[in-house]
Design an enzyme around this catalytic site. Structure first.
Site, PDB file in Angstrom:
ATOM      1  N   ASN A 122     -13.453  95.282   2.656  1.00 24.91           N
ATOM      2  CA  ASN A 122     -14.426  94.240   2.323  1.00 24.91           C
ATOM      3  C   ASN A 122     -15.793  94.552   2.916  1.00 24.91           C
ATOM      4  OD1 ASN A 122     -12.662  92.627   0.823  1.00 24.91           O
ATOM      5  ND2 ASN A 122     -11.948  91.522   2.621  1.00 24.91           N
ATOM      6  N   ASP A 131     -10.372  92.428  -3.443  1.00 18.97           N
ATOM      7  CA  ASP A 131      -9.502  91.714  -4.384  1.00 18.97           C
ATOM      8  C   ASP A 131      -8.716  92.691  -5.260  1.00 18.97           C
ATOM      9  OD1 ASP A 131     -10.424  89.347  -3.365  1.00 18.97           O
ATOM     10  OD2 ASP A 131     -11.776  88.900  -5.036  1.00 18.97           O
ATOM     11  N   GLU A 157      -4.445  89.351   3.782  1.00 19.33           N
ATOM     12  CA  GLU A 157      -3.862  90.625   3.370  1.00 19.33           C
ATOM     13  C   GLU A 157      -2.410  90.755   3.803  1.00 19.33           C
ATOM     14  OE1 GLU A 157      -5.931  91.540   7.349  1.00 19.33           O
ATOM     15  OE2 GLU A 157      -6.165  90.168   5.662  1.00 19.33           O
TER      16      GLU A 157
END
Length: 287
Positions: A122, A131, A157
């Site tokens: 990220n 994603d 996650e």
């Protein structure tokens, strides 16, 4: 003589004709009413089915993670009582068949899976890339598990896998299959970008004590699996760690210490550690 329309037979015929007409009108009206009633009943049935389908779709949506299309934590809380009851019944049957070769595999394996170094995806590539990785992880887990198993996005996650009808001698097979698939997979981030990522896993069986299936709840066993996961991360990642009670370990001497003294239980030989970490690796159970 009276006119023909004044005769008794004409009057009788007229009355009969009127009666027949009234009967026909009544029958016609009854047919119309029945037809309208049938249409109304069909409409009500259709609307009821549509409402039930909409309610089921809404329920399914509330039990599904929108990003990965996996089940969510709420779904697991709904189905685990049934899974636990089946595993406990199987454990009781196993106890009766202990001296035979007919003992079936009836345990649950509770597995926690976490993507290694997910935050860096990220931070470096953006949340859309993160994603995409999560969606591909969901597909990996679907491909590694059976239809009878349950895969859940636990949060962020982290994922949970509930494998059913597993023999204790085979507990490590599924964690290793998942670990290997992760390590071999090349994640597509879009725009021609790819990267490699590993995962860490922790697992424990339910019932934890085969001879005392109700001694430790499944939530506590899942907590043990989570502690194993983080032990795998601290041990170097891209690995799995599992805990089982040692043969002959008394539930009373173990259960009260599971929450805070795993090091002691392992060093005393009351718990067995199974791991894919290199031999000689030191496992730390402290968070």
């Amino acid at each position: 003589l009276p006119s023909w329309w004044q005769t008794w037979w004409f009057r009788a015929l007229a009355l009969l004709t009127v009666a027949v007409l009234l009967l026909l009108v009544d029958r016609r009206r009854a047919q119309v009413v029945r037809r309208r009633t049938a249409l109304l009943e069909q409409l009500v049935a259709t609307r009821t089915q549509d409402l039930e389908a909409a309610n089921q779709a809404l329920k399914d949506l509330s039990l599904t993670d929108t990003l990965t299309r996996l089940h969510n934590r709420r779904y697991l809380l709904e189905v685990m009582p049934e899974y636990v009851a089946m595993a406990e019944r199987g454990s009781s049957v196993n106890a009766l068949l202990q001296s035979t070769r007919l003992t079936p595999c009836s345990d649950l394996t509770l597995i926690m899976v976490d993507i290694d170094k997910f935050k860096s995806i990220n931070d470096t590539h953006g949340h859309a890339a993160g994603d995409a990785v999560l969606q591909q992880v969901a597909q990996i887990l679907r491909e590694c598990t059976r239809e009878s198993d349950t895969v859940v996005r636990w949060g962020g996650e982290e994922f949970a896998v509930i494998a059913r009808q597993v023999c204790r001698a085979e507990l490590t097979h599924l964690p290793e299959r998942i670990r290997a698939r992760f390590a071999a997979h090349e994640f597509d981030l879009g725009n021609g970008q790819t990267l490699k990522r590993s995962c860490s896993l922790g697992f424990a069986p339910y019932p934890f004590f085969a001879a005392a299936p109700q001694h430790i709840g499944w939530e506590q066993v899942l907590g043990l699996a989570d502690q194993c996961l983080y032990a795998a991360k601290r041990g170097g990642r891209n690995a799995w760690v599992g805990l089982l009670p040692s043969e002959g370990a008394a539930p009373e001497s173990v259960s009260d210490r599971l929450a805070g003294d795993l090091d002691g239980l392992v060093s005393e030989g009351l718990l067995e550690v199974h791991t894919s970490l290199p031999q000689g690796s030191t496992l730390s159970w402290q968070v």
